[in-house]
Design a protein around this motif. Structure first.
Motif, PDB file in Angstrom:
ATOM      1  N   SER A   1       0.815  -1.216   0.000  1.00 54.52           N
ATOM      2  CA  SER A   1       0.000   0.000   0.000  1.00 54.52           C
ATOM      3  C   SER A   1       0.847   1.264   0.000  1.00 54.52           C
ATOM      4  O   SER A   1       0.339   2.356  -0.285  1.00 54.52           O
ATOM      5  N   HIS A   2       2.149   1.143   0.331  1.00 54.38           N
ATOM      6  CA  HIS A   2       3.037   2.296   0.340  1.00 54.38           C
ATOM      7  C   HIS A   2       3.724   2.512  -1.008  1.00 54.38           C
ATOM      8  O   HIS A   2       4.469   3.482  -1.176  1.00 54.38           O
ATOM      9  N   ILE A   3       3.507   1.615  -1.952  1.00 56.84           N
ATOM     10  CA  ILE A   3       4.078   1.770  -3.290  1.00 56.84           C
ATOM     11  C   ILE A   3       3.270   2.826  -4.050  1.00 56.84           C
ATOM     12  O   ILE A   3       2.056   2.716  -4.170  1.00 56.84           O
ATOM     13  N   THR A   4       3.938   3.865  -4.532  1.00 57.46           N
ATOM     14  CA  THR A   4       3.238   4.914  -5.284  1.00 57.46           C
ATOM     15  C   THR A   4       3.159   4.584  -6.772  1.00 57.46           C
ATOM     16  O   THR A   4       2.125   4.781  -7.410  1.00 57.46           O
ATOM     17  N   HIS A   5       4.272   4.064  -7.322  1.00 58.34           N
ATOM     18  CA  HIS A   5       4.275   3.719  -8.747  1.00 58.34           C
ATOM     19  C   HIS A   5       5.458   2.823  -9.069  1.00 58.34           C
ATOM     20  O   HIS A   5       6.380   2.665  -8.248  1.00 58.34           O
ATOM     21  N   LEU A   6       5.410   2.225 -10.250  1.00 58.40           N
ATOM     22  CA  LEU A   6       6.477   1.362 -10.735  1.00 58.40           C
ATOM     23  C   LEU A   6       6.867   1.827 -12.129  1.00 58.40           C
ATOM     24  O   LEU A   6       6.009   2.237 -12.929  1.00 58.40           O
TER      25      LEU A   6
ATOM     26  N   PHE B   1      -1.747  13.540 -18.835  1.00 55.75           N
ATOM     27  CA  PHE B   1      -0.767  13.315 -17.785  1.00 55.75           C
ATOM     28  C   PHE B   1      -1.473  13.065 -16.457  1.00 55.75           C
ATOM     29  O   PHE B   1      -2.520  13.655 -16.173  1.00 55.75           O
ATOM     30  N   LEU B   2      -0.887  12.180 -15.656  1.00 57.21           N
ATOM     31  CA  LEU B   2      -1.324  11.954 -14.281  1.00 57.21           C
ATOM     32  C   LEU B   2      -0.291  12.547 -13.342  1.00 57.21           C
ATOM     33  O   LEU B   2       0.919  12.397 -13.551  1.00 57.21           O
TER      34      LEU B   2
ATOM     35  N   TYR C   1       4.752   2.258 -17.084  1.00 54.42           N
ATOM     36  CA  TYR C   1       4.356   2.734 -15.764  1.00 54.42           C
ATOM     37  C   TYR C   1       3.107   2.033 -15.228  1.00 54.42           C
ATOM     38  O   TYR C   1       2.145   1.805 -15.963  1.00 54.42           O
ATOM     39  N   ILE C   2       3.147   1.738 -13.928  1.00 55.54           N
ATOM     40  CA  ILE C   2       1.992   1.303 -13.150  1.00 55.54           C
ATOM     41  C   ILE C   2       1.859   2.277 -11.985  1.00 55.54           C
ATOM     42  O   ILE C   2       2.871   2.655 -11.374  1.00 55.54           O
ATOM     43  N   VAL C   3       0.627   2.685 -11.660  1.00 51.92           N
ATOM     44  CA  VAL C   3       0.444   3.613 -10.542  1.00 51.92           C
ATOM     45  C   VAL C   3      -0.521   3.023  -9.516  1.00 51.92           C
ATOM     46  O   VAL C   3      -1.384   2.214  -9.846  1.00 51.92           O
ATOM     47  N   ASN C   4      -0.339   3.444  -8.279  1.00 52.06           N
ATOM     48  CA  ASN C   4      -1.256   3.103  -7.196  1.00 52.06           C
ATOM     49  C   ASN C   4      -2.411   4.098  -7.231  1.00 52.06           C
ATOM     50  O   ASN C   4      -2.196   5.316  -7.131  1.00 52.06           O
ATOM     51  N   LEU C   5      -3.632   3.610  -7.371  1.00 56.77           N
ATOM     52  CA  LEU C   5      -4.795   4.492  -7.506  1.00 56.77           C
ATOM     53  C   LEU C   5      -4.953   5.430  -6.311  1.00 56.77           C
ATOM     54  O   LEU C   5      -5.485   6.535  -6.447  1.00 56.77           O
ATOM     55  N   ASP C   6      -4.503   5.010  -5.133  1.00 52.28           N
ATOM     56  CA  ASP C   6      -4.650   5.841  -3.935  1.00 52.28           C
ATOM     57  C   ASP C   6      -3.864   7.142  -4.014  1.00 52.28           C
ATOM     58  O   ASP C   6      -4.151   8.089  -3.273  1.00 52.28           O
ATOM     59  N   TYR C   7      -2.861   7.176  -4.886  1.00 51.66           N
ATOM     60  CA  TYR C   7      -1.977   8.340  -4.910  1.00 51.66           C
ATOM     61  C   TYR C   7      -2.155   9.197  -6.166  1.00 51.66           C
ATOM     62  O   TYR C   7      -1.368  10.108  -6.405  1.00 51.66           O
TER      63      TYR C   7
ATOM     64  N   ILE D   1       3.335  11.689 -14.796  1.00 53.00           N
ATOM     65  CA  ILE D   1       3.522  10.565 -15.726  1.00 53.00           C
ATOM     66  C   ILE D   1       2.596  10.724 -16.922  1.00 53.00           C
ATOM     67  O   ILE D   1       1.403  10.994 -16.766  1.00 53.00           O
ATOM     68  N   ASN D   2       3.151  10.533 -18.111  1.00 45.59           N
ATOM     69  CA  ASN D   2       2.363  10.580 -19.335  1.00 45.59           C
ATOM     70  C   ASN D   2       1.502   9.322 -19.455  1.00 45.59           C
ATOM     71  O   ASN D   2       1.975   8.215 -19.237  1.00 45.59           O
TER      72      ASN D   2
END
Length: 244
Positions: A155-160, A220-221, A202-208, A229-230
């Motif tokens: 849950s602490h991962i923001t993105h990859l 962009f997000l 890129y993969i993102v955590n929806l919570d962030y 991130i594009n």
């Protein structure tokens, strides 16, 4: 091409009638499961894409009127794209538009089969994202830190972020860890209700997710830690599902 499960809608956009016929014949010989449409210029392509909403387009870069990139800029629907050209000049730009492949003319059977394989692999990734409803996903994972493995909360991962065959994992406290797994394999290990792939890298955590905005013709997000991130064209429909 058994990887693709359903019959698709495929659009070929090319000013050269002979090339379109050759490509259609090759697709049929490869048993590509698609209903095939064709048109010859950019303005027609925009109308066909908006009306048919094809799954796949083979799009020539050099079209009469407006070029292939302008076609992609002017359409809201985001199919899988294979760009075609008689030169390699625009290859780098093609991948800025998240093209699945850049196919050089004259067409060869072997090179086309490679493109179809890439399309099949991408379709498989999309299909797999819907097949994880009952899977149990880890709350904590072990990542390399020096010569040890350290435990972090998922849950602490923001993105990859993909880095060739590896993947960087970023966390809330600005730490980063390099995984030996590619980003596609890590996507299968993460909860699709929590993590969203928004680009091939890129993969993102929806919570962030903090903001989504459009800059000219690209989306962009922005994450809560100010990372921008594009959003890839092929992944834009999934992002738009979050809009209420």
């Amino acid at each position: 091409m058994n990887r693709i499960m359903k019959k698709q809608t495929l659009l070929i956009v090319d000013k050269d009638c002979l090339f379109r016929k050759q490509l259609i014949e090759e697709l049929k010989q490869n048993d590509y499961p698609a209903v095939i449409w064709e048109c010859s210029n950019g303005l027609e392509a925009i109308r066909y894409i908006n009306t048919l909403q094809p799954d796949v387009i083979f799009l020539d870069v050099k079209l009469p009127g407006i070029n292939g990139f302008e076609v992609l800029d002017r359409t809201e629907h985001s199919p899988f794209v294979v760009l075609t050209s008689d030169c390699s000049t625009y290859a780098a730009k093609a991948f800025e538009y998240d093209a699945i492949d850049y196919l050089l003319k004259p067409l060869t059977k072997k090179r086309l089969q490679t493109s179809l394989q890439k399309l099949g692999n991408q379709s498989e990734i999309v299909l797999n994202s819907f097949s994880k409803q009952s899977t149990v996903y880890p709350r904590r994972i072990l990542v390399e830190k020096g010569n040890r493995l350290t435990s972090i909360q998922v849950s602490h991962i923001t993105h990859l972020k993909a880095d060739k065959d590896y993947t960087w994992i970023y966390t809330l406290n600005n730490e980063s860890f390099l995984s030996n797994y590619g980003i596609g394999k890590l996507m299968h290990k993460l909860d699709p209700h929590q993590f969203l792939r928004i680009h091939r890298s890129y993969i993102v955590n929806l919570d962030y997710i903090q903001e989504l905005y459009r800059d000219i013709n690209r989306f962009f997000l922005t994450l809560s830690n100010n990372v921008e991130i594009n959003v890839g064209r092929n992944y834009l429909p999934s992002v738009k599902e979050l809009i209420f």
